[in-house]
Scaffold this motif. Structure first.
Motif, PDB file in Angstrom:
ATOM      1  N   ALA A   7      -2.636  13.585 -15.061  1.00 38.37           N
ATOM      2  CA  ALA A   7      -1.997  12.811 -16.455  1.00 38.37           C
ATOM      3  C   ALA A   7      -2.179  11.976 -16.523  1.00 38.37           C
ATOM      4  CB  ALA A   7      -0.158  12.820 -15.160  1.00 38.37           C
ATOM      5  N   GLY A   8      -3.021  10.730 -15.798  1.00 35.88           N
ATOM      6  CA  GLY A   8      -3.791   9.829 -16.313  1.00 35.88           C
ATOM      7  C   GLY A   8      -3.638   9.024 -15.390  1.00 35.88           C
ATOM      8  N   LEU A   9      -3.484   9.256 -13.655  1.00 37.73           N
ATOM      9  CA  LEU A   9      -3.291   8.076 -12.787  1.00 37.73           C
ATOM     10  C   LEU A   9      -4.588   7.671 -11.588  1.00 37.73           C
ATOM     11  CD1 LEU A   9       0.523   8.270 -11.210  1.00 37.73           C
ATOM     12  CD2 LEU A   9      -1.087   7.141 -12.950  1.00 37.73           C
ATOM     13  N   PHE A  10      -4.924   6.667 -11.690  1.00 34.34           N
ATOM     14  CA  PHE A  10      -5.667   6.643 -10.289  1.00 34.34           C
ATOM     15  C   PHE A  10      -5.702   5.378  -9.295  1.00 34.34           C
ATOM     16  CE2 PHE A  10      -9.573   4.218  -9.474  1.00 34.34           C
ATOM     17  CZ  PHE A  10     -11.272   5.731  -9.075  1.00 34.34           C
ATOM     18  N   LEU A  11      -6.416   6.056  -8.676  1.00 34.79           N
ATOM     19  CA  LEU A  11      -5.792   5.155  -7.040  1.00 34.79           C
ATOM     20  C   LEU A  11      -7.279   4.217  -6.786  1.00 34.79           C
ATOM     21  CD1 LEU A  11      -4.326   3.839  -4.925  1.00 34.79           C
ATOM     22  CD2 LEU A  11      -4.073   6.324  -3.649  1.00 34.79           C
ATOM     23  N   GLY A  12      -7.198   3.571  -6.483  1.00 33.86           N
ATOM     24  CA  GLY A  12      -8.533   2.973  -6.270  1.00 33.86           C
ATOM     25  C   GLY A  12      -8.512   2.511  -4.605  1.00 33.86           C
ATOM     26  N   MET A  13      -9.161   2.995  -3.262  1.00 37.08           N
ATOM     27  CA  MET A  13      -8.596   2.989  -2.730  1.00 37.08           C
ATOM     28  C   MET A  13      -8.363   1.826  -1.394  1.00 37.08           C
ATOM     29  SD  MET A  13      -8.438   7.002  -0.742  1.00 37.08           S
ATOM     30  CE  MET A  13     -10.137   6.951  -1.460  1.00 37.08           C
TER      31      MET A  13
ATOM     32  N   PHE B 264      -3.819   4.066 -15.902  1.00 38.11           N
ATOM     33  CA  PHE B 264      -3.325   3.514 -14.864  1.00 38.11           C
ATOM     34  C   PHE B 264      -4.349   3.562 -13.907  1.00 38.11           C
ATOM     35  CE2 PHE B 264       0.601   4.333 -18.156  1.00 38.11           C
ATOM     36  CZ  PHE B 264       1.363   2.902 -18.776  1.00 38.11           C
ATOM     37  N   ALA B 265      -4.393   2.420 -13.719  1.00 40.92           N
ATOM     38  CA  ALA B 265      -5.517   2.152 -12.032  1.00 40.92           C
ATOM     39  C   ALA B 265      -3.992   1.509 -11.092  1.00 40.92           C
ATOM     40  CB  ALA B 265      -6.408   1.911 -13.028  1.00 40.92           C
ATOM     41  N   ILE B 266      -4.166   2.048 -10.006  1.00 38.96           N
ATOM     42  CA  ILE B 266      -3.736   1.542  -8.839  1.00 38.96           C
ATOM     43  C   ILE B 266      -4.855   1.042  -8.066  1.00 38.96           C
ATOM     44  CG2 ILE B 266      -2.248   1.600  -7.360  1.00 38.96           C
ATOM     45  CD1 ILE B 266      -0.372   4.166  -8.452  1.00 38.96           C
ATOM     46  N   LEU B 267      -4.952  -0.550  -8.388  1.00 40.82           N
ATOM     47  CA  LEU B 267      -6.592  -1.511  -7.264  1.00 40.82           C
ATOM     48  C   LEU B 267      -5.221  -1.271  -5.875  1.00 40.82           C
ATOM     49  CD1 LEU B 267      -8.079  -2.257 -10.196  1.00 40.82           C
ATOM     50  CD2 LEU B 267      -8.154  -0.023  -9.074  1.00 40.82           C
TER      51      LEU B 267
ATOM     52  N   SER C 200       0.936  -0.998   0.200  1.00 42.47           N
ATOM     53  CA  SER C 200       0.280   0.028   0.486  1.00 42.47           C
ATOM     54  C   SER C 200       0.876   1.628   0.220  1.00 42.47           C
ATOM     55  CB  SER C 200      -1.298   0.154   1.523  1.00 42.47           C
ATOM     56  OG  SER C 200      -1.838  -1.255   1.394  1.00 42.47           O
ATOM     57  N   THR C 201       2.466   1.095   0.793  1.00 36.48           N
ATOM     58  CA  THR C 201       2.914   2.672   0.745  1.00 36.48           C
ATOM     59  C   THR C 201       3.314   2.942  -0.594  1.00 36.48           C
ATOM     60  OG1 THR C 201       3.960   1.575   2.642  1.00 36.48           O
ATOM     61  CG2 THR C 201       5.504   2.608   1.314  1.00 36.48           C
ATOM     62  N   LEU C 202       3.419   1.369  -1.113  1.00 30.28           N
ATOM     63  CA  LEU C 202       4.201   2.115  -3.163  1.00 30.28           C
ATOM     64  C   LEU C 202       2.707   2.812  -3.825  1.00 30.28           C
ATOM     65  CD1 LEU C 202       5.703   1.829  -5.529  1.00 30.28           C
ATOM     66  CD2 LEU C 202       5.173  -1.000  -5.967  1.00 30.28           C
ATOM     67  N   ALA C 203       1.616   2.041  -3.558  1.00 31.48           N
ATOM     68  CA  ALA C 203       0.545   2.782  -4.396  1.00 31.48           C
ATOM     69  C   ALA C 203       0.307   4.193  -3.668  1.00 31.48           C
ATOM     70  CB  ALA C 203      -1.381   2.070  -3.761  1.00 31.48           C
ATOM     71  N   TYR C 204       0.445   4.340  -2.527  1.00 30.76           N
ATOM     72  CA  TYR C 204       0.061   5.646  -2.327  1.00 30.76           C
ATOM     73  C   TYR C 204       1.177   6.640  -2.202  1.00 30.76           C
ATOM     74  CZ  TYR C 204      -4.065   4.220   0.265  1.00 30.76           C
ATOM     75  OH  TYR C 204      -5.369   3.960   0.722  1.00 30.76           O
ATOM     76  N   SER C 205       1.727   6.270  -2.328  1.00 34.96           N
ATOM     77  CA  SER C 205       3.325   7.396  -2.954  1.00 34.96           C
ATOM     78  C   SER C 205       3.245   7.866  -4.444  1.00 34.96           C
ATOM     79  CB  SER C 205       4.696   6.490  -2.241  1.00 34.96           C
ATOM     80  OG  SER C 205       5.186   6.466  -1.613  1.00 34.96           O
ATOM     81  N   VAL C 206       3.150   6.384  -5.244  1.00 41.22           N
ATOM     82  CA  VAL C 206       2.691   6.941  -6.064  1.00 41.22           C
ATOM     83  C   VAL C 206       1.360   8.298  -6.545  1.00 41.22           C
ATOM     84  CG1 VAL C 206       2.079   6.047  -8.534  1.00 41.22           C
ATOM     85  CG2 VAL C 206       4.143   4.845  -7.474  1.00 41.22           C
ATOM     86  N   ALA C 207       0.617   7.775  -5.943  1.00 43.37           N
ATOM     87  CA  ALA C 207      -0.398   8.606  -6.399  1.00 43.37           C
ATOM     88  C   ALA C 207      -0.376  10.192  -5.495  1.00 43.37           C
ATOM     89  CB  ALA C 207      -2.044   7.656  -5.281  1.00 43.37           C
ATOM     90  N   GLY C 208       0.832  10.095  -4.506  1.00 40.93           N
ATOM     91  CA  GLY C 208       1.298  11.778  -3.934  1.00 40.93           C
ATOM     92  C   GLY C 208       0.337  11.722  -2.541  1.00 40.93           C
ATOM     93  N   HIS C 209       0.264  10.709  -1.690  1.00 36.20           N
ATOM     94  CA  HIS C 209       0.063  10.247  -0.219  1.00 36.20           C
ATOM     95  C   HIS C 209       1.166  11.997   0.053  1.00 36.20           C
ATOM     96  CE1 HIS C 209      -1.913  10.106   3.574  1.00 36.20           C
ATOM     97  NE2 HIS C 209      -2.667   9.498   3.100  1.00 36.20           N
TER      98      HIS C 209
END
Length: 253
Positions: free
Chosen positions: A84-90, A168-171, A47-56
């Motif tokens: 830019a085209g990123l999506f985070l599904g939390m 790109f979707a990060i789920l 999850s750290t990877l996901a949120y870091s890419v998303a900008g948390h």
């Protein structure tokens, strides 16, 4: 074709004892048209990877790069990353009392596209999307995630994915808390998204059951803030049979 590239990413979080490194040099490249599954035990840094890419803001990138088609994602604000085209599904979508699903979706679409969608066509698109994820039209008038069941929250995330249509979707833990029917509906939504052929997905999960519905092109085993192993879909089958023990032992050695 677009490419989301993570190179030698190191990320820390602040603790009472001082900064703690969570990601310890992650390399990952996702091309459009690919589904990558990241699997691993709790606390491994998925999850750290996901949120870091998303900008948390909780997560501090200490070194490394994240680029989207060569552009520096880490230099962008959260909203710029979305445009830019990123999506985070939390994993745990937050409640937004007083903001209706309808207003939330239209505001998000307007912010990403730079112009408001035509209302008549937009209402039809929203209703059609809600129907595909088995949510009725009245759902659009409810406050975002307030009082939603686990399945409703995740199906709402899939509705956002379809309507915003990122590159790109990060789920993150899409399957968390879902019964078999909700899992199938959510998975169908991801498969519709990837069927466009030019969209990429990073799917983070503990378990292989969601991979019975969403077929990955690449599987990565995440342990102790690093990718410990990678392969094709057959690696998920191996993990189902053997678990993560050998990777955990290697990380402790």
């Amino acid at each position: 074709m677009s490419t989301l590239a993570v190179n030698d990413l190191h990320v820390s979080v602040d603790t009472e004892a001082g900064p703690k490194e969570i990601l310890k040099g992650v390399d990952l490249t996702i091309n459009s048209g690919e589904v990558h599954a990241i699997m691993g035990p709790n606390g491994s840094g998925k999850s750290t990877l996901a949120y870091s890419v998303a900008g948390h803001p909780k997560y501090h990138v200490t070194s490394g790069t994240v680029t989207l088609d060569g552009e520096d994602i880490l230099a962008m604000s959260v909203d710029e990353r979305a445009r830019a085209g990123l999506f985070l599904g939390m994993q745990y979508p937050v409640e937004v009392p007083g903001v209706s699903v309808s207003n939330f979706l239209r505001t998000a679409k307007t912010a990403i596209d730079g112009e408001a969608p035509k209302l008549r066509h937009w209402v039809k698109a929203v209703n059609d999307t809600l129907d595909r994820v088995n949510l009725d039209k009245a759902f659009a008038q409810r406050s975002v995630n307030e009082g939603f069941s686990g399945g409703e929250k995740k199906r709402h995330e899939i509705a956002q994915l379809e309507l915003l249509n990122p590159r790109f979707a990060i789920l993150d833990e899409l399957d968390s808390g879902l019964d078999i029917d909700a899992l199938r509906i959510a998975s169908d939504g991801v498969n519709r998204f990837t069927a466009q052929g030019d969209r990429g997905v990073l799917l983070i999960t503990h378990y292989t059951r969601i991979l019975n519905y969403i077929k990955p092109d690449h599987v990565h085993v995440f342990v102790d803030g690093r990718i410990a192993e990678q392969g094709g879909a057959e690696l998920a089958t191996q993990l189902e049979a053997e678990g993560y023990d050998k990777y955990l032992r290697a990380a402790r050695a």
